[in-house]
Write a protein that holds these residues in place. Sequence first.
Motif, mmCIF file in Angstrom:
data_model
loop_
_atom_site.group_PDB
_atom_site.id
_atom_site.type_symbol
_atom_site.label_atom_id
_atom_site.label_comp_id
_atom_site.label_asym_id
_atom_site.label_seq_id
_atom_site.Cartn_x
_atom_site.Cartn_y
_atom_site.Cartn_z
ATOM 1 N N GLU A 104 0.851 -1.189 0.000
ATOM 2 C CA GLU A 104 0.000 0.000 0.000
ATOM 3 C C GLU A 104 0.887 1.238 0.000
ATOM 4 O O GLU A 104 1.837 1.327 0.776
ATOM 5 N N THR A 105 0.569 2.177 -0.889
ATOM 6 C CA THR A 105 1.362 3.395 -1.007
ATOM 7 C C THR A 105 0.456 4.611 -0.909
ATOM 8 O O THR A 105 -0.473 4.769 -1.709
ATOM 9 N N LEU A 106 0.720 5.464 0.077
ATOM 10 C CA LEU A 106 0.002 6.726 0.214
ATOM 11 C C LEU A 106 0.829 7.821 -0.437
ATOM 12 O O LEU A 106 2.023 7.950 -0.183
ATOM 13 N N ASN A 107 0.156 8.609 -1.287
ATOM 14 C CA ASN A 107 0.857 9.656 -2.021
ATOM 15 C C ASN A 107 -0.023 10.885 -2.094
ATOM 16 O O ASN A 107 -1.156 10.896 -1.595
ATOM 17 N N VAL A 108 0.485 11.935 -2.713
ATOM 18 C CA VAL A 108 -0.325 13.123 -2.945
ATOM 19 C C VAL A 108 -1.411 12.792 -3.960
ATOM 20 O O VAL A 108 -1.278 11.862 -4.748
ATOM 21 N N ASP A 109 -2.502 13.539 -3.930
ATOM 22 C CA ASP A 109 -3.681 13.242 -4.747
ATOM 23 C C ASP A 109 -3.487 13.766 -6.170
ATOM 24 O O ASP A 109 -3.480 14.971 -6.399
ATOM 25 N N SER A 110 -3.353 12.839 -7.123
ATOM 26 C CA SER A 110 -3.128 13.234 -8.514
ATOM 27 C C SER A 110 -4.367 13.835 -9.156
ATOM 28 O O SER A 110 -4.269 14.527 -10.169
ATOM 29 N N THR A 112 -6.570 16.002 -7.599
ATOM 30 C CA THR A 112 -6.774 17.391 -7.167
ATOM 31 C C THR A 112 -5.510 18.243 -7.324
ATOM 32 O O THR A 112 -5.594 19.476 -7.326
ATOM 33 N N GLY A 113 -4.348 17.595 -7.404
ATOM 34 C CA GLY A 113 -3.096 18.338 -7.468
ATOM 35 C C GLY A 113 -2.628 18.840 -6.118
ATOM 36 O O GLY A 113 -1.600 19.514 -6.028
ATOM 37 N N ALA A 114 -3.370 18.526 -5.051
ATOM 38 C CA ALA A 114 -2.972 18.948 -3.706
ATOM 39 C C ALA A 114 -1.720 18.185 -3.278
ATOM 40 O O ALA A 114 -1.523 17.030 -3.667
ATOM 41 N N ASN A 115 -0.892 18.821 -2.467
ATOM 42 C CA ASN A 115 0.382 18.196 -2.084
ATOM 43 C C ASN A 115 0.406 17.764 -0.624
ATOM 44 O O ASN A 115 1.465 17.635 -0.027
ATOM 45 N N ARG A 116 -0.775 17.514 -0.029
ATOM 46 C CA ARG A 116 -0.865 17.087 1.371
ATOM 47 C C ARG A 116 -1.354 15.645 1.453
ATOM 48 O O ARG A 116 -2.144 15.192 0.610
ATOM 49 N N THR A 117 -0.884 14.955 2.490
ATOM 50 C CA THR A 117 -1.424 13.642 2.837
ATOM 51 C C THR A 117 -1.919 13.683 4.279
ATOM 52 O O THR A 117 -1.360 14.376 5.128
ATOM 53 N N HIS A 118 -2.979 12.921 4.544
ATOM 54 C CA HIS A 118 -3.543 12.796 5.897
ATOM 55 C C HIS A 118 -4.430 11.556 5.881
ATOM 56 O O HIS A 118 -5.355 11.454 5.066
ATOM 57 N N ALA A 119 -4.149 10.577 6.747
ATOM 58 C CA ALA A 119 -4.876 9.310 6.665
ATOM 59 C C ALA A 119 -4.841 8.575 7.993
ATOM 60 O O ALA A 119 -4.118 8.946 8.929
ATOM 61 N N PHE A 120 -5.637 7.504 8.047
ATOM 62 C CA PHE A 120 -5.707 6.627 9.217
ATOM 63 C C PHE A 120 -5.682 5.186 8.736
ATOM 64 O O PHE A 120 -6.266 4.860 7.702
ATOM 65 N N GLN A 121 -5.013 4.319 9.497
ATOM 66 C CA GLN A 121 -5.148 2.883 9.248
ATOM 67 C C GLN A 121 -5.598 2.189 10.523
ATOM 68 O O GLN A 121 -5.014 2.372 11.595
ATOM 69 N N PHE A 122 -6.672 1.405 10.369
ATOM 70 C CA PHE A 122 -7.219 0.589 11.442
ATOM 71 C C PHE A 122 -7.014 -0.889 11.103
ATOM 72 O O PHE A 122 -7.043 -1.276 9.934
ATOM 73 N N TRP A 123 -6.838 -1.709 12.138
ATOM 74 C CA TRP A 123 -6.980 -3.150 12.015
ATOM 75 C C TRP A 123 -8.212 -3.548 12.813
ATOM 76 O O TRP A 123 -8.375 -3.154 13.974
ATOM 77 N N ILE A 124 -9.078 -4.347 12.173
ATOM 78 C CA ILE A 124 -10.311 -4.826 12.800
ATOM 79 C C ILE A 124 -10.163 -6.331 13.009
ATOM 80 O O ILE A 124 -10.015 -7.094 12.048
ATOM 81 N N ASN A 125 -10.182 -6.754 14.262
ATOM 82 C CA ASN A 125 -9.990 -8.164 14.593
ATOM 83 C C ASN A 125 -11.197 -8.977 14.127
ATOM 84 O O ASN A 125 -12.348 -8.568 14.322
ATOM 85 N N LEU A 126 -10.926 -10.128 13.541
ATOM 86 C CA LEU A 126 -11.996 -11.005 13.068
ATOM 87 C C LEU A 126 -12.299 -12.083 14.108
ATOM 88 O O LEU A 126 -11.381 -12.570 14.786
ATOM 89 N N PRO A 127 -13.569 -12.476 14.247
ATOM 90 C CA PRO A 127 -13.870 -13.654 15.071
ATOM 91 C C PRO A 127 -13.112 -14.868 14.540
ATOM 92 O O PRO A 127 -12.785 -14.943 13.347
ATOM 93 N N SER A 128 -12.832 -15.829 15.413
ATOM 94 C CA SER A 128 -12.004 -16.971 15.026
ATOM 95 C C SER A 128 -12.547 -17.686 13.795
ATOM 96 O O SER A 128 -11.770 -18.108 12.926
ATOM 97 N N LYS A 129 -13.865 -17.813 13.682
ATOM 98 C CA LYS A 129 -14.425 -18.533 12.535
ATOM 99 C C LYS A 129 -14.162 -17.798 11.223
ATOM 100 O O LYS A 129 -14.067 -18.434 10.159
ATOM 101 N N ASN A 130 -14.034 -16.497 11.269
ATOM 102 C CA ASN A 130 -13.791 -15.722 10.052
ATOM 103 C C ASN A 130 -12.307 -15.601 9.719
ATOM 104 O O ASN A 130 -11.955 -15.242 8.587
ATOM 105 N N LYS A 131 -11.439 -15.882 10.698
ATOM 106 C CA LYS A 131 -10.000 -15.844 10.436
ATOM 107 C C LYS A 131 -9.583 -16.901 9.416
ATOM 108 O O LYS A 131 -8.537 -16.785 8.781
ATOM 109 N N ALA A 132 -10.379 -17.956 9.271
ATOM 110 C CA ALA A 132 -10.045 -19.051 8.354
ATOM 111 C C ALA A 132 -10.632 -18.843 6.957
ATOM 112 O O ALA A 132 -10.409 -19.678 6.073
ATOM 113 N N GLU A 133 -11.344 -17.748 6.732
ATOM 114 C CA GLU A 133 -12.002 -17.519 5.444
ATOM 115 C C GLU A 133 -11.056 -16.919 4.414
ATOM 116 O O GLU A 133 -9.979 -16.411 4.741
#
Length: 291
Positions: A104-110, A112-133
């Motif tokens: 995954e690569t975060l870059n400036v927005d091609s 809009t031409g804006a030269n700023r970045t601002h973001a969030f990354q979350f991890w959402i834990n999966l129930p055990s049954k869904n970890k195998a999917e």
Amino acid sequence: MKKKTSFSTKGQRADIGDLTIYRMLANRYADAVGPFVFLDHIIPKVHPSVMNSGTGAHPHRGIATLSYILEGEDEHFDSAGNYAKVYSGGIQWMKAGNGILHDETLNVDSQTGANRTHAFQFWINLPSKNKAEKPEYLAIQSHEVPQKGLSDESGWIKVIVGDYEDLHSSIPNYSEQFLYHIHLEPGKNFTISMDEKVEVAAFLPTKHTLLNDVEFQAGEFVEFDRNAGEIEVESKLHEASDVLLFGGEPYTEPIVAEGPFVMNSKAEIAEAYRDFYAGKYGKINAQKRGV
């Protein structure tokens, strides 16, 4: 009755390349808020030119990753063959399930031409049954994110995960969970009610804000008690303010996190590493770059 604050804290630096990052969750007080086990805040930053660095290909298992891009352009590749770019206001969601490689690569927005970045990354834990999917992936552009105005022209709310009134996110829920972006105009307020035992936290990315009559600073992560009650968000500044509010039902299974994997036991963590080194997560098609 208004909910009380359990604790507040600021994050630890965890920079990647040209990006300045503060890790808000996990922290010294909490390993999780509902199913959310990780939050990185990629703070607003001006870049003099287009960047050429990303996270590099790496594995995940047992979680869903969610990148919310306030400003910038996020490019995604993975070993299941998914490729997309989302732009300012967009979301990348990937269920790692039983194992995947992504880059995954975060870059400036091609666009809009804006030269700023601002973001969030979350991890959402999966129930055990869904970890195998099998892994899944969604790219959601800004105009596809559910949003509505608040009463009295107070601002707006975006539903990144979960539901709010008549708004419904397209991101799958494997447990009760929510992630809202609340934007308040100067001098305005917004109140939301939470049920008993729901775990909920707020993050203030850029402005001081009142939460239940207590002023918190920009960059603070605030967790609330688990009693039923209200959270009032109030902007007292002469500028608009933003709050991320997230959480859900408690994750009741064991949580064992190591590196890029979140599983339910140390044995499952060991298996995740064995499968990764054995090449079972596949490969990323480098020809996808530049699509």
